[in-house]
Design an enzyme around this catalytic site. Structure first.
Site, PDB file in Angstrom:
ATOM      1  N   ARG A  92       0.849  -1.193   0.000  1.00 40.75           N
ATOM      2  CA  ARG A  92       0.000   0.000   0.000  1.00 40.75           C
ATOM      3  C   ARG A  92       0.886   1.245   0.000  1.00 40.75           C
ATOM      4  NH1 ARG A  92      -2.714   3.025   4.769  1.00 40.75           N
ATOM      5  NH2 ARG A  92      -3.945   4.519   3.597  1.00 40.75           N
ATOM      6  N   HIS A 125      -3.231  10.907   0.773  1.00 42.20           N
ATOM      7  CA  HIS A 125      -2.682  10.724   2.124  1.00 42.20           C
ATOM      8  C   HIS A 125      -2.084  12.073   2.540  1.00 42.20           C
ATOM      9  CE1 HIS A 125      -1.066   7.505   5.063  1.00 42.20           C
ATOM     10  NE2 HIS A 125      -0.736   8.669   5.589  1.00 42.20           N
ATOM     11  N   GLU A 152      -7.532   8.350   6.406  1.00 45.69           N
ATOM     12  CA  GLU A 152      -7.809   8.995   7.692  1.00 45.69           C
ATOM     13  C   GLU A 152      -8.353  10.420   7.545  1.00 45.69           C
ATOM     14  OE1 GLU A 152      -4.390   8.701  10.242  1.00 45.69           O
ATOM     15  OE2 GLU A 152      -4.266   6.540  10.065  1.00 45.69           O
ATOM     16  N   ASN A 198      -7.331   1.742  10.059  1.00 44.38           N
ATOM     17  CA  ASN A 198      -6.009   1.934  10.673  1.00 44.38           C
ATOM     18  C   ASN A 198      -6.200   1.923  12.178  1.00 44.38           C
ATOM     19  OD1 ASN A 198      -5.168   2.332   8.054  1.00 44.38           O
ATOM     20  ND2 ASN A 198      -4.677   4.502   8.309  1.00 44.38           N
ATOM     21  N   TYR A 224      -4.126   1.790  16.074  1.00 48.01           N
ATOM     22  CA  TYR A 224      -2.872   1.837  16.841  1.00 48.01           C
ATOM     23  C   TYR A 224      -3.077   1.669  18.341  1.00 48.01           C
ATOM     24  CZ  TYR A 224      -0.640   3.361  12.564  1.00 48.01           C
ATOM     25  OH  TYR A 224      -0.153   3.399  11.281  1.00 48.01           O
ATOM     26  N   GLU A 275      -3.376  -0.111   8.186  1.00 51.62           N
ATOM     27  CA  GLU A 275      -2.199   0.290   8.976  1.00 51.62           C
ATOM     28  C   GLU A 275      -2.316  -0.280  10.374  1.00 51.62           C
ATOM     29  OE1 GLU A 275      -1.377   4.482   9.286  1.00 51.62           O
ATOM     30  OE2 GLU A 275      -1.802   4.820   7.152  1.00 51.62           O
TER      31      GLU A 275
HETATM   32  O1  IFM Z   1       2.431   7.829  10.044  1.00 53.76           O
HETATM   33  C1  IFM Z   1       1.047   7.841  10.238  1.00 53.76           C
HETATM   34  C2  IFM Z   1       0.323   7.634   8.927  1.00 53.76           C
HETATM   35  O2  IFM Z   1       0.681   8.592   7.981  1.00 53.76           O
HETATM   36  C3  IFM Z   1      -1.157   7.710   9.141  1.00 53.76           C
HETATM   37  N1  IFM Z   1      -1.586   6.829  10.190  1.00 53.76           N
HETATM   38  C4  IFM Z   1      -0.864   6.882  11.440  1.00 53.76           C
HETATM   39  C5  IFM Z   1       0.618   6.752  11.190  1.00 53.76           C
HETATM   40  C6  IFM Z   1       1.391   6.776  12.515  1.00 53.76           C
HETATM   41  O3  IFM Z   1       1.152   7.960  13.195  1.00 53.76           O
END
Ligand code: IFM
Length: 481
Positions: A83, A127, A172, A300, A302, A370
């Site tokens: 990606r 992006h 995002e 995405n 985290y 992500e």
């Molecule tokens: O680096 C970023 C990415 O560009 C978008 N999602 C979160 C990642 C980590 O912060």
């Protein structure tokens, strides 16, 4: 690693896509080459105090010139898909008008090289690197930018649509709309109150228009990538629970409801008060465009966020945006935090996915576009990067993903963030998310332990499911070469 019951790796079904992800401004460099125009991030990086280490994406990982080396790394890793994102200002330096052939040539070379390596390209169209010339005439605050995004998409699709089997329109949009225009920590770096809501709407509209263009002109799968947050109240008090409901709308429902439920959130007045009182940016028919059917949704993920009620601190309704919500990025329990200060709680990944599947039954199949962690990596005396914390993070989140799938969530793919250490926006180069280290003095690449771990996981998966390694596989669907 051989397949078998003793394998430590989670199990995924045959046909599941494994990949790695990057984004244009974070890795490409070559900011002034081959006719690329300036983006809002070029401008933002030059404003004093914006980027922690005072850097920019001018050189980044120099992927623009070193992409063959990076594709060799991907091929050796054994991923099915890569990606990447396309820089709008390379394709249209001012965001409008005829395409810049040299800019498209770069992505043409990249896509062909990926296909030659047996890796399916997954292209993100936006992006965050908006052409500065569009920002100068209103940026995403104005409807015309959504229409220009569709025109840009048509240029890209005309050139690459025969060979790219997976398209992501936006990455995002929460970050573009709210981190960029309300919190002011991303380009363009403003605090604008209701304008951020117009931005969110125009992003969704641009997504829908671009989806229609792609559907008419390509045979690939189409989706949008969101970063829905797992939000949990700090306490069980009514105030914190109400703040969490408002945060749920601000972070998640503002995008998920129009995309997958055909409506705007029903608690907007409570969330935004007077900011959303007169949403002139919404036109009849927009929800139909935004809800254009998709093949996938990119998620995405985290970390979880804890939400507490907080008093309004900004008396000016023009700039006030949900400031009665306090997002707490640390976790109250005893868990590790990454170099970003983000808590590592993999079970919240399972919870997020099962919750989304329950609340949005019309949501298409999920690709995790992500997931990864920034760690304070060092090169050890043996010349290697022993990033055990990143391995533990990835292992925990892949097990959590398998748990969500076991509970019925339809997930079709997973992309690690990121292939390379890269420009982490306002943090500059200080935060390293890569499974491959980049030495920013020499631009040399060094696979970390996490790269070798992911490679072993992919080999284990192939051994279990009988899949082909990258380079051995068939030409990806849609490949018309
Ligand atoms: O680096 C970023 C990415 O560009 C978008 N999602 C979160 C990642 C980590 O912060």
């Amino acid at each position: 690693m051989t397949a078998g019951d003793s394998s430590p790796f989670p199990r995924f079904p045959a046909g599941f896509t494994f990949g790695a992800a990057t984004a244009s401004y974070q890795i490409e460099g070559a900011a002034h080459e081959d006719g690329r125009g300036p983006s809002i991030w070029d401008t933002y990086c030059r404003e004093p105090g914006r980027i922690a280490d005072g850097t920019s994406g001018d050189v980044a990982c120099d992927h623009y010139h070193r992409y063959p080396e990076d594709i060799a790394l991907l091929r050796d890793l054994g991923v099915d898909s890569y990606r990447f994102s396309i820089a709008w200002p390379r394709v249209q330096p001012t965001g409008d008008g005829p395409p810049n052939a040299a800019g498209l040539d770069f992505y043409d070379r990249l896509v062909d090289a990926l296909l030659d390596a047996g890796i399916a390209p997954a292209a993100t169209l936006y992006h965050w690197d908006l052409p500065q010339a569009l920002e100068d005439v209103g940026g995403w605050r104005v409807r015309a930018t959504a229409e220009r995004f569709a025109a840009y998409t048509a240029h890209v699709a005309a050139r690459l649509g025969d060979r790219v089997p997976r398209w992501i329109t936006l990455n995002e949009p929460f970050c573009t709309a709210f981190v960029g225009h309300a919190i002011g920590r991303h380009a363009p770096g403003t605090r604008e109150g209701s304008a951020a809501l117009a931005v969110a709407h125009h992003l969704l509209l641009g997504h829908g228009l671009a989806t229609r263009v792609l559907r008419e002109t390509t045979g690939g799968e189409i989706g949008v990538t969101l970063n829905p947050d797992r939000l949990l109240p700090a306490t069980d008090t009514p105030a914190d629970r109400a703040a969490t409901d408002r945060a749920e709308t601000l972070h998640n429902r503002v995008f998920l409801d129009p995309l997958f439920a055909g409506r705007y959130p029903d608690n907007e007045a409570d969330t935004w008060g007077e900011l959303a009182a007169d949403p002139t940016w919404r036109h009849d028919g927009d929800l139909d465009v935004i809800g254009t059917p998709l093949d996938l949704v990119g998620i995405n993920y985290y970390r979880p966020i804890t939400i507490a009620a907080a008093p309004h601190t900004d008396p000016d309704p023009a700039t006030r945006t949900a400031v009665d919500i306090r997002a707490i990025e640390t976790w109250q329990g005893d868990v590790r935090h990454t170099a970003m200060g983000w808590p590592v709680v993999p079970a919240t990944f399972t919870d997020l996915l099962t919750d989304l599947a329950r609340r949005y039954p019309a949501m298409p199949p999920v690709h995790i576009t992500e997931n990864g962690s920034a760690e304070d990596d060092t090169v050890a005396p043996d010349g290697q990067v022993h990033d055990a914390d990143r391995v533990a993070y990835l292992d925990g989140h892949l097990h959590a993903l398998a748990d969500a799938m076991a509970q019925g969530v339809d997930v079709r793919g997973y992309y690690v963030w990121s292939l390379l250490d890269n420009f982490e926006w306002g943090f500059g180069y200080a935060k390293r998310f890569g499974i491959v280290r980049v030495d920013y003095d020499t631009l040399e690449r060094l696979p970390k332990d996490s790269y070798h771990w992911y490679r072993a996981l992919l080999a284990d998966h192939r051994a279990r499911t009988g899949g082909a390694a990258a380079g051995d596989g068939p030409t990806p669907p849609g490949a018309g070469r």
